[in-house]
Design a protein around this motif. Structure first.
Motif: not given
Lengths: 367, 367
Positions: A190, A192, A215, A219-220, A233
């Motif tokens: 992923a 960021i 995750f 989104h994170i 993300l």
């Protein structure tokens, strides 16, 4: 809403969430902090819609409630208060902050207008200490792309594969790769946003306290205990960085980081003057010579090296070397080269946990 | 020219003279430092034609001579060298700086083109310690005019009268006057450019070492021993400041400097927001209330005072108070007032060696 707490605790909470508040926006509520008090806990939230930060403190809550206050003004006033007990009280649409003989009354905004952070079901699939995460960010983030022509490159790749976590950043001229062990068998890849990592790294402390990471597809979420950080993300596929990193070299020089750094700094005085940032390495058995020149003059530097292989003449943008030498946590590094037009690898002598790749500048003339 | 000396000593000399070198000029030689070596002494000179600084060091001079080098480039290179012995050597039109395994070759300029500093016959009519001079500058220079509409106000008055030295700065809104004893019966009145004093104060050290001062009709010379600073004086007559300072007051408040400073800082958060910098004082027997407001909110601050006389309501530009509270060397000060449209005097409780005058802001409405 009505609560009392210590100035220090309040200030730390504001400092943390403020990092997500917008400073210039056409949507003024995003310049605010949502304050929500209930059950002796006060929750602060700020977001610019890409990044959201939420933190809570324990406080004497005399009356539940919530309001949105201007982040900058509220924060600056709190910061300038003496170290004492602070009371924050809402009346009608205003917030009254009192501390000793100071009182600040400011207009608040309707909390219902404040955007909600994405609801994330935490699974905490990854855990990493604040200290290690901070270092992973610091050693890669400087290599992200500064322009938006390829948006995916403005982020850092978070990749878990076979029990290894890698952070990768690259901008088309250089690549930084930092790896550590992670106790998880769940592979992921992923990207960021750089801005998110930049703000997080200001909140992270050099401690062994764990950060839990969750995750979702978009989104994170970083959970630091009292503070949660949620970021979208970046969309798209990251470059297949593995095929960029050469596994062989024709020559390898062992060099002292401080000595190399000082020499490059002096050489880059002129490199900067000429605006090309160009420095030339002449690698020989008895040492490495670094030169740069402009119409103002010439710098000539000798650096001691231990060389394996034949010599080479190669040129670089000095900035790309200074960036990595500033953050690498080693006394000595290896510089690995193949030809004068193929990348140089910078790595620690005793570990493979950090790899930096930098492309040379092709010289027109052989000078 | 050819000499050898320690890097530290060379760097300090460059740092000192560099303050007089021009940074942007249509006359490039003024961006240079004149280096003159003879008889085991090396003299460095820089000037922007208004201000000139000359300093010397002892060095191993192997060959006499002189040259002009670019101040910024030469200075930055020296600064980045290791702490070791440095050799500076002129060959043809170039200067070669070598230190350990570094060499820098830069083009030099013809020393004959470098403007000479005014020749001044030193009479050292005044002597003052570095420490005191530094403090006199610091406590007055912030009050000089920032714009050039009345050029004389961009300087500080240097006045000796009856064994007292006074520094006076004023900008039409406030006045700062600092006085000390001086062992001289020679009265003088001259105006020194703010820029000159600003650069000097960076060179002065907090020591008792004496500075010798010589005036000519157009120039002032400060002699610090190894370093001489020569500046032109400003033309024209300074304002008769004595008639501005009232000798009477109707009320006087004794107040703690830190407490007042903190309150004004918080109040000025909103004052700044509203761009007027306006803060209001309501002086009463039981304390002083400071308020400020904008459409964002209201700040209310209570400050403890000891009051002599009746109360008063008066308003100020908060910046003018913050400036003086930041530099005054006292725990408590007197604020002296007469009416809401006459100046306020700030002075130390136990000494008359510092007087600060600030004009109030006239309020249209009585709010």
């Amino acid at each position: 809403m009505w609560f009392t707490c210590d100035k220090d605790i309040l200030q730390e909470a504001i400092n943390n969430v403020q990092k997500a508040a917008s400073t210039r926006t056409t949507y003024p509520i995003l310049e605010g902090i949502l304050i929500k008090a209930y059950n002796n806990r006060v929750i602060f939230t700020a977001t610019d819609l890409d990044l959201g930060i939420e933190t809570y403190i324990d406080a004497d809550v005399h009356e539940n409630g919530s309001i949105v206050v201007n982040s900058k003004l509220f924060g600056e006033f709190i910061r300038k208060l003496p170290n004492a007990s602070v009371t924050v009280k809402m009346e009608n649409n205003s917030v009254y902050i009192t501390c000793q003989k100071s009182e600040f009354a400011m207009l608040g905004n309707n909390p219902d207008e404040f955007p909600q952070l994405p609801a994330i079901n935490e699974n905490s699939m990854y855990e990493i200490s604040q200290d290690i995460l901070r270092n992973m960010i610091r050693q890669t983030i400087f290599a992200i792309a500064q322009d938006e022509t390829r948006p995916i490159l403005t982020g850092v790749l978070f990749e878990v594969r076979d029990g290894k976590l890698s952070f990768v950043a690259l901008d088309g001229y250089r690549l930084a790769l930092k790896t550590c062990d992670i106790d998880s068998r769940n592979n992921i890849s992923a990207v960021i946003p750089g801005k998110t990592l930049n703000e997080i790294s200001k909140i992270l402390q050099p401690t062994q306290d764990m950060v839990k990471i969750t995750f979702t597809p978009n989104h994170i979420l970083f959970n630091l205990g009292n503070t949660k950080i949620i970021s979208r993300l970046l969309d798209g596929e990251f470059i297949n960085y593995r095929q960029i990193i050469p596994d062989e070299y024709r020559l390898r020089a062992k060099v002292n980081v401080n000595e190399l750094m000082s020499s490059i700094e002096r050489a880059s005085l002129l490199a900067r003057e000429g605006r090309t940032n160009l420095i030339k390495f002449d690698i020989k058995n008895d040492g490495m010579v670094i030169t740069s020149n402009s119409q103002m003059g010439t710098v000539y530097e000798e650096v001691s090296i231990e060389l394996e292989g034949e010599g080479l003449r190669i040129a670089f943008n000095s900035k790309y070397f200074q960036d990595v030498l500033r953050i690498i946590d080693a006394e000595e590094v290896y510089l690995e080269f193949s030809t004068s037009v193929s990348p140089c690898i910078v790595k620690k002598c005793d570990s493979n946990d950090y790899i930096y790749l930098v492309l040379p500048v092709r010289l027109v003339e052989n000078s």
